[in-house]
Design a protein around this motif. Structure first.
Motif, PDB file in Angstrom:
ATOM      1  N   ILE A  66       0.735  -1.224  -0.337  1.00 31.10           N
ATOM      2  CA  ILE A  66       0.112  -0.225   0.068  1.00 31.10           C
ATOM      3  C   ILE A  66       0.858   1.030   0.124  1.00 31.10           C
ATOM      4  N   GLY A  67       0.370   2.183  -0.627  1.00 36.19           N
ATOM      5  CA  GLY A  67       1.327   3.378  -1.337  1.00 36.19           C
ATOM      6  C   GLY A  67       0.633   4.469  -2.221  1.00 36.19           C
ATOM      7  N   LYS A  68       1.618   5.512  -1.371  1.00 33.52           N
ATOM      8  CA  LYS A  68       0.714   6.746  -2.235  1.00 33.52           C
ATOM      9  C   LYS A  68       1.635   7.277  -3.735  1.00 33.52           C
ATOM     10  N   VAL A  69       0.880   7.670  -4.201  1.00 32.68           N
ATOM     11  CA  VAL A  69       1.774   7.483  -6.322  1.00 32.68           C
ATOM     12  C   VAL A  69       1.980   9.002  -5.572  1.00 32.68           C
ATOM     13  N   THR A  70       3.583   8.952  -6.017  1.00 29.18           N
ATOM     14  CA  THR A  70       4.156  10.507  -6.812  1.00 29.18           C
ATOM     15  C   THR A  70       4.396  10.620  -6.814  1.00 29.18           C
ATOM     16  N   LYS A  71       4.695   9.879  -8.879  1.00 31.61           N
ATOM     17  CA  LYS A  71       4.981  10.558 -10.147  1.00 31.61           C
ATOM     18  C   LYS A  71       4.151   9.784 -10.839  1.00 31.61           C
ATOM     19  N   VAL A  72       3.444   9.837 -11.784  1.00 28.26           N
ATOM     20  CA  VAL A  72       3.002   9.110 -12.807  1.00 28.26           C
ATOM     21  C   VAL A  72       3.775   9.259 -14.046  1.00 28.26           C
ATOM     22  N   LYS A  73       4.471   8.314 -14.792  1.00 30.34           N
ATOM     23  CA  LYS A  73       5.438   8.752 -15.729  1.00 30.34           C
ATOM     24  C   LYS A  73       4.914   8.033 -17.260  1.00 30.34           C
ATOM     25  N   ASP A  74       5.171   8.980 -18.142  1.00 33.64           N
ATOM     26  CA  ASP A  74       4.934   8.629 -19.220  1.00 33.64           C
ATOM     27  C   ASP A  74       4.739   7.543 -19.916  1.00 33.64           C
ATOM     28  N   ASN A  75       6.339   6.135 -19.450  1.00 36.89           N
ATOM     29  CA  ASN A  75       6.333   4.981 -20.105  1.00 36.89           C
ATOM     30  C   ASN A  75       5.911   3.912 -19.070  1.00 36.89           C
ATOM     31  N   ASN A  76       4.272   4.287 -19.107  1.00 37.60           N
ATOM     32  CA  ASN A  76       3.974   3.056 -18.196  1.00 37.60           C
ATOM     33  C   ASN A  76       4.103   3.008 -16.639  1.00 37.60           C
ATOM     34  N   GLU A  77       4.685   3.677 -16.002  1.00 36.76           N
ATOM     35  CA  GLU A  77       5.316   3.461 -14.573  1.00 36.76           C
ATOM     36  C   GLU A  77       4.407   4.443 -13.803  1.00 36.76           C
ATOM     37  N   LEU A  78       4.694   4.125 -12.189  1.00 38.45           N
ATOM     38  CA  LEU A  78       4.286   5.013 -10.957  1.00 38.45           C
ATOM     39  C   LEU A  78       5.558   5.127 -10.295  1.00 38.45           C
ATOM     40  N   GLU A  79       5.290   6.245  -9.735  1.00 40.01           N
ATOM     41  CA  GLU A  79       6.416   5.933  -8.341  1.00 40.01           C
ATOM     42  C   GLU A  79       5.403   6.329  -6.822  1.00 40.01           C
ATOM     43  N   VAL A  80       5.547   5.408  -6.596  1.00 40.61           N
ATOM     44  CA  VAL A  80       4.392   5.164  -5.542  1.00 40.61           C
ATOM     45  C   VAL A  80       5.431   4.822  -4.444  1.00 40.61           C
ATOM     46  N   GLU A  81       4.822   6.015  -3.010  1.00 45.98           N
ATOM     47  CA  GLU A  81       5.637   5.909  -1.659  1.00 45.98           C
ATOM     48  C   GLU A  81       5.137   5.235  -0.625  1.00 45.98           C
ATOM     49  N   LEU A  82       6.286   3.987  -0.486  1.00 41.54           N
ATOM     50  CA  LEU A  82       5.339   3.361   0.617  1.00 41.54           C
ATOM     51  C   LEU A  82       5.751   3.670   1.979  1.00 41.54           C
ATOM     52  N   SER A  83       6.632   4.022   2.150  1.00 36.94           N
ATOM     53  CA  SER A  83       6.257   4.932   4.013  1.00 36.94           C
ATOM     54  C   SER A  83       7.278   6.005   3.424  1.00 36.94           C
ATOM     55  N   GLU A  84       7.736   6.903   4.674  1.00 32.30           N
ATOM     56  CA  GLU A  84       8.947   8.344   3.874  1.00 32.30           C
ATOM     57  C   GLU A  84       9.670   8.029   3.858  1.00 32.30           C
ATOM     58  N   GLY A  85      10.299   8.683   2.367  1.00 27.70           N
ATOM     59  CA  GLY A  85      11.424   8.565   2.439  1.00 27.70           C
ATOM     60  C   GLY A  85      11.809   7.314   1.282  1.00 27.70           C
ATOM     61  N   VAL A  86      11.009   6.026   1.249  1.00 24.40           N
ATOM     62  CA  VAL A  86      10.848   4.485   0.280  1.00 24.40           C
ATOM     63  C   VAL A  86      10.146   4.743  -0.378  1.00 24.40           C
ATOM     64  N   LYS A  87      10.792   5.013  -2.158  1.00 22.13           N
ATOM     65  CA  LYS A  87      10.244   5.021  -2.602  1.00 22.13           C
ATOM     66  C   LYS A  87      10.415   3.724  -3.878  1.00 22.13           C
ATOM     67  N   VAL A  88       9.221   3.510  -4.535  1.00 19.42           N
ATOM     68  CA  VAL A  88       9.448   2.339  -5.393  1.00 19.42           C
ATOM     69  C   VAL A  88       9.108   2.445  -7.145  1.00 19.42           C
ATOM     70  N   ARG A  89       8.990   1.990  -7.711  1.00 16.69           N
ATOM     71  CA  ARG A  89       8.903   2.345  -9.018  1.00 16.69           C
ATOM     72  C   ARG A  89       7.872   1.025  -9.904  1.00 16.69           C
ATOM     73  N   VAL A  90       7.111   1.686 -10.171  1.00 14.31           N
ATOM     74  CA  VAL A  90       5.529  -0.064 -10.169  1.00 14.31           C
ATOM     75  C   VAL A  90       5.608   0.355 -11.767  1.00 14.31           C
ATOM     76  N   VAL A  91       5.124  -0.631 -12.156  1.00 11.35           N
ATOM     77  CA  VAL A  91       4.299  -0.809 -13.675  1.00 11.35           C
ATOM     78  C   VAL A  91       3.641  -0.189 -13.166  1.00 11.35           C
ATOM     79  N   GLN A  92       2.484   0.545 -14.101  1.00  9.76           N
ATOM     80  CA  GLN A  92       1.180   0.760 -13.989  1.00  9.76           C
ATOM     81  C   GLN A  92      -0.147   0.005 -13.726  1.00  9.76           C
TER      82      GLN A  92
END
Length: 107
Positions: A66-92
């Motif tokens: 569970i996380g919060k979307v911080t960035k929506v990228k054009d190449n079918n990717e999202l950047e999701v923040e799982l906790s403070e300071g922990v961001k992961v790239r996820v395929v949409q």
């Protein structure tokens, strides 16, 4: 006349051939309405949900994160923040559910 009963019975079977395919047609129609059509509808709803994702949405991935979307990228990717300071790239398409939608800010 040396006609055997087997040859005499084989002459009139034209309407039976069409009746043999009727159960196959009915089975395909039932499978379409019970399996194929609902799956296509579910896939279309998921595609619309994923395309409507925006920054600030709280999401659940298929892996259960569970996380919060911080960035929506054009190449079918999202950047999701799982906790403070922990961001992961996820395929949409791996987003399973949107928990909280953010409302657009009125500027």
């Amino acid at each position: 006349m040396l006609v055997t009963p087997a040859y005499a019975q084989a002459a009139g079977g034209g309407a039976g051939a069409a009746m043999q395919f009727l159960p196959l047609i009915l089975i395909f129609a039932i499978m379409y309405f019970l399996m194929i059509r609902p799956q296509q509808k579910k896939l279309k709803e998921h595609k619309n949900m994923v395309s409507a994702l925006k920054r600030g949405d709280q999401v659940v991935t298929q892996g259960g994160l569970i996380g919060k979307v911080t960035k929506v990228k054009d190449n079918n990717e999202l950047e999701v923040e799982l906790s403070e300071g922990v961001k992961v790239r996820v395929v949409q398409t791996t987003i399973a559910q949107v928990l909280n939608k953010t409302e657009p800010a009125n500027n």
